[in-house]
Design an enzyme around this catalytic site. Structure first.
Site, short mmCIF file in Angstrom:
data_model
loop_
_atom_site.label_atom_id
_atom_site.label_comp_id
_atom_site.label_asym_id
_atom_site.label_seq_id
_atom_site.Cartn_x
_atom_site.Cartn_y
_atom_site.Cartn_z
N HIS A 52 -6.54 -10.16 -4.93
CA HIS A 52 -5.30 -9.60 -4.38
C HIS A 52 -5.06 -10.07 -2.95
CE1 HIS A 52 -4.87 -5.89 -7.28
NE2 HIS A 52 -5.07 -7.04 -7.92
N GLU A 54 -4.23 -8.51 -0.20
CA GLU A 54 -4.81 -7.74 0.90
C GLU A 54 -6.28 -8.10 1.10
OE1 GLU A 54 -3.09 -6.67 -1.73
OE2 GLU A 54 -2.31 -4.64 -1.40
N CYS A 82 -2.99 -1.29 -3.99
CA CYS A 82 -3.61 -0.62 -5.13
C CYS A 82 -4.89 0.10 -4.66
CB CYS A 82 -3.94 -1.67 -6.20
SG CYS A 82 -5.36 -2.70 -5.78
N CYS A 85 -7.52 -2.29 -3.06
CA CYS A 85 -7.17 -2.80 -1.73
C CYS A 85 -7.14 -1.69 -0.70
CB CYS A 85 -5.84 -3.54 -1.80
SG CYS A 85 -5.96 -5.05 -2.78
ZN LIG Z 1 -4.75 -4.61 -4.65
#
Ligand SMILES: [Zn+2]
Length: 155
Positions: A52, A54, A82, A85
């Protein structure tokens, strides 16, 4: 540079992810007015569920700053983080998070739940925006493109 400039850079990174066939999410980390970390979603590109934006930006910032502690840092991310993260943000002690648009399905900063309000040892400040509309549109355009291509949505 101001908040919008940083979110615009995150949107550029999101667009790069979209061009590679990944859900367009981008992220920058700023300290003392300078971008010290950048990341974008590479889940499809890397075939990695944890790739991801982040987490990539956090890794980049930790490497460039030579520390796992991202004190005095602000994260700008185009989509609400999410749970994975949000956990990374807490672990890295990021001071402030600004996200562009909500994620009703997976957001862990107020949508599904808010990890930053739980009894962990760090509580990042949280803001929505700037450029909420642009952050929404880049996602809408991406998923609309997928539908028009007849490809399956994987969100
Ligand atoms: Zn995430």
């Amino acid at each position: 540079m101001d908040h919008k400039d940083y979110m615009r850079r995150a949107l550029e990174l999101a667009a790069q992810a979209g061009a590679e066939g990944d859900v367009p999410v981008g992220c920058v980390i700023v300290r003392d007015g300078a971008i010290v970390g950048e990341g974008r979603n590479r889940r499809e590109e890397n075939g990695d569920a944890t790739a991801h934006a982040e987490l990539e930006a956090i890794r980049d910032a930790c490497r460039r700053l030579g520390s796992w502690r991202l004190h005095r840092c602000t994260m700008y991310v185009t989509l609400e983080p999410c749970p994975m993260c949000a956990g990374g943000i807490i672990n890295a002690r990021v001071d402030t998070v600004r996200y562009g648009t909500r994620d009703d399905k997976a957001g862990a900063c107020g949508s599904v739940l808010n990890l930053f309000e739980e009894r962990f040892n760090h509580h990042p400040r949280l803001y929505r925006g700037p450029l909420e509309r642009e952050c929404q549109e880049i996602l809408q355009d991406f998923f609309q493109g997928l539908r028009e291509d007849g490809a399956g949505e994987n969100g």
